[in-house]
Scaffold this motif. Structure first.
Motif, PDB file in Angstrom:
ATOM      1  N   GLY A   1       6.483  12.607 -12.596  1.00  0.00           N
ATOM      2  CA  GLY A   1       6.948  12.254 -13.933  1.00  0.00           C
ATOM      3  C   GLY A   1       6.115  12.885 -15.034  1.00  0.00           C
ATOM      4  N   SER A   2       4.874  13.255 -14.695  1.00  0.00           N
ATOM      5  CA  SER A   2       4.019  13.810 -15.741  1.00  0.00           C
ATOM      6  C   SER A   2       4.174  15.322 -15.881  1.00  0.00           C
ATOM      7  CB  SER A   2       2.560  13.468 -15.447  1.00  0.00           C
ATOM      8  OG  SER A   2       2.151  14.141 -14.292  1.00  0.00           O
ATOM      9  N   ILE A   3       5.098  15.933 -15.091  1.00  0.00           N
ATOM     10  CA  ILE A   3       5.341  17.370 -15.246  1.00  0.00           C
ATOM     11  C   ILE A   3       6.025  17.579 -16.585  1.00  0.00           C
ATOM     12  CG2 ILE A   3       6.540  19.383 -14.338  1.00  0.00           C
ATOM     13  CD1 ILE A   3       6.461  17.975 -11.598  1.00  0.00           C
ATOM     14  N   CYS A   4       5.500  18.515 -17.338  1.00  0.00           N
ATOM     15  CA  CYS A   4       6.038  18.687 -18.681  1.00  0.00           C
ATOM     16  C   CYS A   4       7.443  19.278 -18.671  1.00  0.00           C
ATOM     17  CB  CYS A   4       5.082  19.572 -19.487  1.00  0.00           C
ATOM     18  SG  CYS A   4       5.776  20.097 -21.037  1.00  0.00           S
TER      19      CYS A   4
ATOM     20  N   PHE B   1       5.678   9.487  -7.626  1.00  0.00           N
ATOM     21  CA  PHE B   1       6.685   9.600  -8.694  1.00  0.00           C
ATOM     22  C   PHE B   1       6.025   9.696 -10.060  1.00  0.00           C
ATOM     23  CE2 PHE B   1       9.656   7.975  -5.430  1.00  0.00           C
ATOM     24  CZ  PHE B   1      10.563   9.006  -5.507  1.00  0.00           C
ATOM     25  N   CYS B   2       4.864   9.006 -10.226  1.00  0.00           N
ATOM     26  CA  CYS B   2       4.149   9.119 -11.494  1.00  0.00           C
ATOM     27  C   CYS B   2       3.665  10.537 -11.716  1.00  0.00           C
ATOM     28  CB  CYS B   2       2.935   8.185 -11.501  1.00  0.00           C
ATOM     29  SG  CYS B   2       3.375   6.495 -11.830  1.00  0.00           S
TER      30      CYS B   2
ATOM     31  N   GLU C   1       2.573   1.657  -3.232  1.00  0.00           N
ATOM     32  CA  GLU C   1       1.644   2.154  -4.242  1.00  0.00           C
ATOM     33  C   GLU C   1       1.557   3.688  -4.172  1.00  0.00           C
ATOM     34  OE1 GLU C   1       0.104   0.288  -6.439  1.00  0.00           O
ATOM     35  OE2 GLU C   1      -0.913   2.024  -7.315  1.00  0.00           O
TER      36      GLU C   1
ATOM     37  N   GLN D   1       9.499  17.285 -21.430  1.00  0.00           N
ATOM     38  CA  GLN D   1      10.638  18.036 -21.968  1.00  0.00           C
ATOM     39  C   GLN D   1      11.932  17.356 -21.521  1.00  0.00           C
ATOM     40  OE1 GLN D   1      11.515  21.802 -20.115  1.00  0.00           O
ATOM     41  NE2 GLN D   1      11.748  22.792 -22.099  1.00  0.00           N
TER      42      GLN D   1
ATOM     43  N   ARG E   1      20.656   9.120 -12.901  1.00  0.00           N
ATOM     44  CA  ARG E   1      19.791   9.525 -14.005  1.00  0.00           C
ATOM     45  C   ARG E   1      19.508  11.028 -13.929  1.00  0.00           C
ATOM     46  NH1 ARG E   1      14.712  10.053 -13.367  1.00  0.00           N
ATOM     47  NH2 ARG E   1      14.522   8.464 -11.736  1.00  0.00           N
TER      48      ARG E   1
ATOM     49  N   TRP F   1      12.663   7.241  -2.796  1.00  0.00           N
ATOM     50  CA  TRP F   1      13.013   6.088  -3.639  1.00  0.00           C
ATOM     51  C   TRP F   1      13.377   4.892  -2.785  1.00  0.00           C
ATOM     52  CZ3 TRP F   1      11.808   4.933  -8.325  1.00  0.00           C
ATOM     53  CH2 TRP F   1      11.679   5.937  -9.302  1.00  0.00           C
TER      54      TRP F   1
ATOM     55  N   ASN G   1       4.739   5.214  -5.384  1.00  0.00           N
ATOM     56  CA  ASN G   1       4.813   5.130  -6.835  1.00  0.00           C
ATOM     57  C   ASN G   1       3.938   6.194  -7.491  1.00  0.00           C
ATOM     58  OD1 ASN G   1       5.963   3.908  -9.014  1.00  0.00           O
ATOM     59  ND2 ASN G   1       4.256   2.472  -9.306  1.00  0.00           N
ATOM     60  N   ASN G   2       2.772   6.398  -6.909  1.00  0.00           N
ATOM     61  CA  ASN G   2       1.886   7.428  -7.435  1.00  0.00           C
ATOM     62  C   ASN G   2       2.537   8.800  -7.436  1.00  0.00           C
ATOM     63  OD1 ASN G   2      -0.289   5.953  -8.167  1.00  0.00           O
ATOM     64  ND2 ASN G   2      -1.312   6.086  -6.174  1.00  0.00           N
TER      65      ASN G   2
ATOM     66  N   ARG H   1      10.463  19.275 -12.949  1.00  0.00           N
ATOM     67  CA  ARG H   1      10.418  17.815 -12.787  1.00  0.00           C
ATOM     68  C   ARG H   1      11.648  17.342 -12.017  1.00  0.00           C
ATOM     69  NH1 ARG H   1      11.322  14.849 -17.492  1.00  0.00           N
ATOM     70  NH2 ARG H   1      10.455  16.667 -18.560  1.00  0.00           N
TER      71      ARG H   1
ATOM     72  N   ASP I   1       0.831  -1.194   0.000  1.00  0.00           N
ATOM     73  CA  ASP I   1       0.000   0.000   0.000  1.00  0.00           C
ATOM     74  C   ASP I   1       0.872   1.254   0.000  1.00  0.00           C
ATOM     75  OD1 ASP I   1      -2.455   1.174  -0.075  1.00  0.00           O
ATOM     76  OD2 ASP I   1      -2.639   1.308   2.122  1.00  0.00           O
TER      77      ASP I   1
ATOM     78  N   LEU J   1      11.173  20.380 -17.826  1.00  0.00           N
ATOM     79  CA  LEU J   1      12.287  19.587 -17.297  1.00  0.00           C
ATOM     80  C   LEU J   1      12.690  20.054 -15.899  1.00  0.00           C
ATOM     81  CD1 LEU J   1      14.404  17.438 -17.785  1.00  0.00           C
ATOM     82  CD2 LEU J   1      15.820  19.140 -18.919  1.00  0.00           C
TER      83      LEU J   1
ATOM     84  N   THR K   1       3.359  15.394 -22.563  1.00  0.00           N
ATOM     85  CA  THR K   1       4.580  15.966 -23.104  1.00  0.00           C
ATOM     86  C   THR K   1       5.641  15.960 -22.013  1.00  0.00           C
ATOM     87  OG1 THR K   1       3.322  17.379 -24.561  1.00  0.00           O
ATOM     88  CG2 THR K   1       5.593  18.014 -24.142  1.00  0.00           C
TER      89      THR K   1
END
Lengths: 917, 317
Positions: free
Chosen positions: A254-257, A250-251, A244, B240, A286, A273, A247-248, A262, A241, A259, B238
């Protein structure tokens, strides 16, 4: 009334303590051969004499210190936050921000977006501030710095509030907006402040997410604690749990456009992590790579700085990622430097500003890399920095931007620097770009090298090379900066030819221009190093160009060096070399000329003291005339120094006595010495000192047989006392000092032959008149002076005086007036009048304890001066009565005085005392 | 009075072979009598065609008939009474009975523009004619069964790409065309949904300074409409990877986490198909770009160079 006859010689012998010659000096260390001491030393090994440190004790001590250091280092690594806090403060303070901050349209959109979300007072105010015309022009708006900052604080509060209202998505959204602000580097000076404030917000969010996931891992949904996570937990300890949820997060990130936000947010959540994987370091690597995508040097440098900060939250992190960061910064900077002005609209000035803004980040990253790095780690770092294949030539192909190189050099362990000095030197030579002054790197290398002793041949090579580089540099400032760092090495290794070259080089570059303020500072430290290195001043003066260089200096630096020279010169016992004296005299003159400047600062008068001390130390040995001439010169040259005049009088008196001891001739010389003193004395402004010096000079004159001079000087002393009364408005003067000076004068009078024309009691009468007329004298002081007068008269009445002037041609009063009844009569007359005054003045003393004391003193004095007579015993008993009324019966002084009187005056006192009791 | 469906998993993810478990929570100040509590599972592929590539006539219809996957109804309580306060009624339903003949494959949950695959569970408390039926519905997410899954690819397939002025099919700015540019890299194209898209990218040369490099994740939804296939490509996300004119010859990582629900394993079914693409877009700094800031980022422009790679998404164990 009759004076008591005394035999001084017999009395001296009777009271003298027996003298026994000793074998050892009382302060020397106890002799080791003494068996008892040995035993004590062995038995009490733990005894530690701080002044007499034993060898083994010292090493123990060192170990302790090392241990302490290591523990403190551990502590510091456990508390990286503290370091970070101070670093943040440093960042905010280093770059002062102008009141207004211009923000680009991009971040303005964000500000606006936030405003729509919540119309706070400030944000509406912000809107008012926005100048629509300007906005239309170039998309740049201006807000005040304070408003920007308060807006950030508001955002922080909002994030916090949303989080605690379980609206975590809003928290995250706001945090992303904050991170977006960091994309706008056009704020320049404000960027570090913006960074620090935003980092606080990022850290706060990171901590909240960490706590939440940890809570999910430790507690069941209904709030019962399942178990507590150990400090070094593994990913498998975490329930699905919690994983989960993590992970959410980080997802979402991760969806921030964009750079940059993010990266920042992932860094903020970096420790999380650990809930998912056992090697969170992989993400770090990374992220390092991702940061390369930020082309703005300022933004990426601060991003890397935040990375270094966040990585410290991971349990174990190698520094490899930081080394990569440094390499990337290197490449980025090289690109900026090599970019032609045409393509980049940034001017060189702008780039310099950019470099200065970036510098703290490089500094921090370098520090983090080398913080407690082992030797092998250090060489690994170097290998990676240069991406070299082998470790044999550590610095083989390392190519560095000079600013990066500077901070690398700063943090490298000293042994690495010393053993690779030539390679480093080569790199410095190659890295000549405008991100950092090359000469400062040369300078830093010098300082790092002098931290440790290193191999002679390396040092020689390095210095040879540096001197060669220096010879091509025509700027005095840079020359001095570099030389400053190497002068210690040159001195320690006795590279005399290099020293000559260096000094010559300085002179060449300085002779045709005015030396600037910071150049003076460097020059000052260089000269100080030279002065401190050589044993004797003569060696320094003998150096080529030293004096010429000293000549080109000016202002406070020169005074500072001059003072240091004088300080060194006066450290030894005496200065007798004529050239040295002449040089020091010139130096003193220079110092004296600059003195007004120093005085203005309100310092205590160190230069004056040093000059006086120097004059005092001068010793021409047998060339007395020359010495006197020197003193005359000094008087002329340093007219403003009061302190010096005292020294001059002292010295001339010393000279007179020296001449007297030579015994050959010199009466005229002695006369000139005394005359010098007489001329100098009136200009001394400190009156008590003047008084004492008059007495001293009078005594010297007397000893030398110059009776008329001495009479004149005593007269001057008395008139000096008189003027003391007039001038002295405040009561803070040293009453005791004046008293003792007067007492000393009376002692002197014993030796002075009486003048029949003026009367033998001429001086004593003068003083008494003065005492009676001076309103400021306390009754106690008066009484004491009267007592001294009594003692003087009693002594002068003796057939043989206790001491005489040493000079053969001067006869004491005992010889001059032997058996002269009028002489005795005069003395008795004086003492009679004084006796009456004594009793009167004692009664005037206000404090009872003081009254008792001086009564006893007077009583003792009277009893030992006069033969017992009814008159005397009456006075004495009256005094004892006074004392008894003031002091307790147990008082030791009182008791011993009564005993003394008993012995001297017999019956009458006992009767009185019995009455009194 | 309130009713709530709480599934046993916070993530609400279930596999077809697993039972869907949870609780029905009824909160009421007074007791309720009812004619039975019924739980209904419903799964379907909903298709629609919007304007654009669809013809005029089809656009009138808009919605194409949905394809049912699952429809099940069970009475968890016979008629009776629920006492006042909070009542919890646990339930467990098997999604796919072994041996049972299903209507359709259990596609994974997907929310797209034209196609959505959705699974819902709803509960109804029937209270006769006088009272309204109390009901609530919750979506649950279906992921493929372990048995149906691919073996995880041992080495994810990497596609090497290079983008130059010559690979572009649309007109470019003159200075770009003449000066040229070259961006190379590689990217994984077949990978697990739980893994990010990985790869790397290097700007080797560029005549113009770069403004931004972005990876656009696109979905390609095709619906069979009569004789025709209507295909629409839309942007999901998207990411970047380069902001500004990055250093040349420096390797930049490609790392894109796939958004949940908006992605699913690539499906090529008869009546519809769902595919994904990644589009690498390099935008160069140009005065022109400022005039068109609001346009679709993947449409070809003078100052943009792009490379589109098809992706194959799979569900792994």
């Amino acid at each position: 009334m009759e004076f008591k006859p005394r035999n001084y010689n017999a009395q001296r012998e009777a009271h003298a303590l027996p003298l026994v010659r000793t074998d050892g000096h009382p302060l020397s260390a106890p002799p080791s051969h003494h068996p008892q001491v040995d035993a004590v030393d062995n038995d009490h090994n733990d005894f530690f004499d701080p002044l007499r440190g034993l060898a083994d004790n010292a090493t123990d001590c060192k170990e302790d210190v090392q241990e302490l250091e290591s523990t403190s280092r551990e502590a510091s690594s456990q508390l990286p936050t503290k370091e970070w806090m101070s670093f943040k403060r440093f960042l905010m303070q280093k770059f002062p921000v102008s009141k207004m901050v211009s923000i680009s349209s991009m971040s303005n959109v964000i500000m606006k977006g936030v405003k729509v979300a919540e119309k706070s007072l400030t944000s509406t105010h912000l809107e008012e501030l926005e100048d629509p015309e300007k906005c239309a022009e170039d998309g740049v708006k201006v807000v005040t710095r304070q408003e920007y900052i308060s807006r950030l604080h508001e955002l922080k509060d909002e994030i916090n509030r949303a989080w605690h209202a379980n609206d975590r998505v809003t928290s995250l959204k706001l945090a992303i907006k904050v991170a977006r602000l960091l994309m706008d580097t056009s704020v320049l000076h404000f960027y570090p402040t913006l960074f620090v404030l935003s980092m606080d917000i990022m850290d706060m969010l990171g901590d909240m997410v960490w706590e939440r996931i940890k809570w999910k891992a430790e507690f069941a949904e209904d709030g019962t604690r399942l178990f507590s996570l150990p400090e070094n937990f593994q990913a498998r300890d975490i329930c699905s749990d919690a994983k989960e949820t993590c992970n959410n997060w980080f997802c979402k990130i991760g969806s921030i456009c964009e750079l940059l936000p993010r990266i920042y947010l992932e860094l903020a959540l970096l420790p999380c992590w650990r809930f998912l994987v056992d090697q969170p370091e992989d993400s770090l690597h990374r992220l390092v790579m991702m940061t390369r995508g930020l082309s703005d040097p300022l933004a990426s440098a601060y991003c890397r700085l935040y990375m270094a900060h966040c990585a410290q939250k991971l349990p174990r992190s190698d520094t490899g990622y930081l080394v990569k960061c440094v390499n990337d910064i290197n490449i980025q900077l090289m690109r900026i430097i090599s970019a032609r002005e045409m393509t980049h609209r940034n001017s060189t000035d702008n780039k310099r500003l950019l470099f200065s803004l970036m510098e703290p980040t490089i500094e921090y990253i370098m520090k983090s890399i080398f913080k407690d790095a082992s030797k092998s780690q250090v060489s690994n770092v170097l290998v990676e920095l240069g991406s070299r294949r082998n470790q044999v030539e550590l610095f083989g192909s390392l190519q560095c931007i000079s600013m990066v190189l500077h901070h690398l050099l700063k943090e490298l362990p000293a042994e690495v620097v010393t053993s690779n000095a030539m390679e480093i030197l080569h790199i410095i030579e190659c890295s000549n770009d405008y991100s950092f002054d090359q000469c400062l790197n040369y300078r830093l290398l010098g300082f790092r090298l002098s931290e440790r002793r290193s191999q002679m041949d390396i040092i020689h090579d390095v210095v040879d090379k540096v001197i060669q580089v220096l010879s091509q540099n025509s700027s005095l400032d840079e020359y001095l900066k570099i030389v400053d760092a190497y002068v210690d090495i040159v001195l320690q290794n006795q590279m005399d030819n290099h020293l000559n070259t260096i000094l010559g080089g300085i002179l060449n570059r300085a002779c045709n221009k005015a030396v600037a303020e910071d150049e003076l500072e460097s020059l000052q430290t260089i000269l100080m190093k030279l002065l401190n290195h050589f044993k004797g001043l003569e060696d320094v003066f003998a150096l080529n160009h030293f004096l010429e260089i000293l000549d080109i200096m000016h202002g406070s630096s020169r005074s500072f060096v001059n003072m240091h020279i004088l300080n060194l010169a006066t450290r030894n016992s005496s200065i007798s070399d004529p050239t040295t004296i002449q040089l020091l005299f010139e130096i003193s003159q220079a110092l004296h000329d600059d003195l007004d400047f120093l005085n203005a600062k309100g310092d205590d008068n160190q230069p004056a003291r040093l000059i006086s001390r120097f004059v005092h130390m001068v010793d021409y040995s047998s060339e007395l005339e020359r010495h006197l001439t020197f003193l005359v010169e000094c008087r002329g040259a340093f007219g403003n120094l009061n302190e010096l005049k005292e020294t001059l009088v002292h010295s001339s008196n010393c000279l007179a006595i020296k001449a007297l001891k030579d015994a050959k001739k010199h009466l005229s010389f002695v006369k000139s010495c005394i005359a010098f003193g007489e001329v100098t004395l009136p200009s001394i402004s400190a009156q008590i000192k003047q008084l004492n010096l008059y007495l001293e000079t009078a005594e010297v004159a007397l000893v030398c047989g110059l009776v008329s001079h001495s009479d004149g000087l005593i007269d001057s002393a008395i008139s000096c006392l008189l003027s003391l009364d007039c001038v002295d408005g405040s009561r803070t003067t040293d009453i005791e000092g004046i008293l003792s000076a007067i007492q000393k004068l009376f002692c002197l009078l014993i030796m002075v032959p009486g003048n029949p024309e003026q009367g033998v009691t001429y001086f004593a009468n003068n003083i008494l008149a003065l005492v009676n007329s001076s309103s400021w004298m306390t009754p106690a002081m008066r009484t004491r002076i009267f007592c001294t007068t009594l003692t003087l008269t009693a002594t002068l009445s003796q057939n043989k005086l206790p001491y005489h002037a040493v000079h053969g041609e001067i006869f004491g009063n005992d010889l001059l007036f032997f058996g002269d009844s009028s002489y005795l009569h005069e003395l008795v007359l004086l003492s009679e009048s004084v006796l009456q005054n004594v009793v009167d003045s004692i009664q005037k003393e206000p404090s009872p304890a003081g009254r008792g004391c001086i009564a006893l003193e007077a009583c003792n004095c009277i009893a030992s001066s006069f033969v017992v007579s009814p008159e005397i015993s009456q006075i004495c008993s009256k005094l004892i009565e006074t004392a008894k009324s003031c002091l307790s019966a147990n008082d030791k002084y009182l008791q011993s005085t009564i005993k003394f009187l008993d012995k001297n005056l017999r019956a009458p006192v006992v009767a009185v005392s019995s009455v009194a009791v | 009075m309130s009713i709530e469906l709480r599934l046993s998993r916070a993530s609400r993810i279930y596999r077809p072979s697993e039972p869907l478990e949870g609780k029905i929570i009824v909160k009421s100040p007074s007791s309720i009598s009812h004619y039975g509590i019924r739980l209904t599972l419903n799964g379907s592929v909903n298709l629609q065609v919007r304007g654009g590539s669809a013809g005029v006539i089809e656009s009138f219809y808009g919605v194409v008939k949905p394809i049912p996957i699952l429809k099940k109804s069970v009475e968890v309580r016979p008629s009776g009474k629920i006492g006042p306060g909070t009542a919890e009624i646990p339930f467990s339903m098997i999604l796919r009975q072994p041996g049972e003949d299903n209507l359709e494959r259990f596609y994974e949950t997907f929310h797209g523009a034209n196609i959505s695959i959705q699974y819902l569970v709803s509960v109804d408390i029937m209270r006769g004619y006088l009272h309204k039926t109390i009901s609530t519905t919750v979506e649950f997410i279906v992921e493929s069964d372990a048995a149906d899954l691919f073996e995880r690819p041992v080495s994810p397939e990497m596609v090497i790409f290079y983008i130059t002025q010559d690979t572009q099919r649309h007109p470019l700015l003159a200075e770009l065309k003449s000066g040229g540019f070259r961006v190379t890299g590689k990217m994984s194209t077949q990978f697990s949904l739980s893994d990010p898209i990985t790869g790397e990218l290097t700007v080797e040369a560029s005549a113009l300074p770069i403004c931004s490099i972005d990876i656009h994740l696109l979905r390609v939804e095709s619906v069979l409409l009569g004789e025709r296939i209507v295909t629409e490509t839309s942007l999901i996300q998207t990411t970047q990877i380069a902001d500004g004119d990055v250093c040349h010859n420096m390797t930049l990582p490609i790392y894109v986490i796939l958004p949940r629900l908006l992605t699913c394993p690539t499906i090529l079914a008869g009546p519809f198909s769902i595919e994904f693409k990644a589009c690498i877009v390099i935008s160069f700094q140009s005065e022109l770009s400022k005039l068109h800031s609001k346009s679709d980022p993947t449409s070809p422009r003078l100052w943009i160079a792009m490379e589109t790679l098809p992706l194959e998404l799979v569900r792994t164990r």
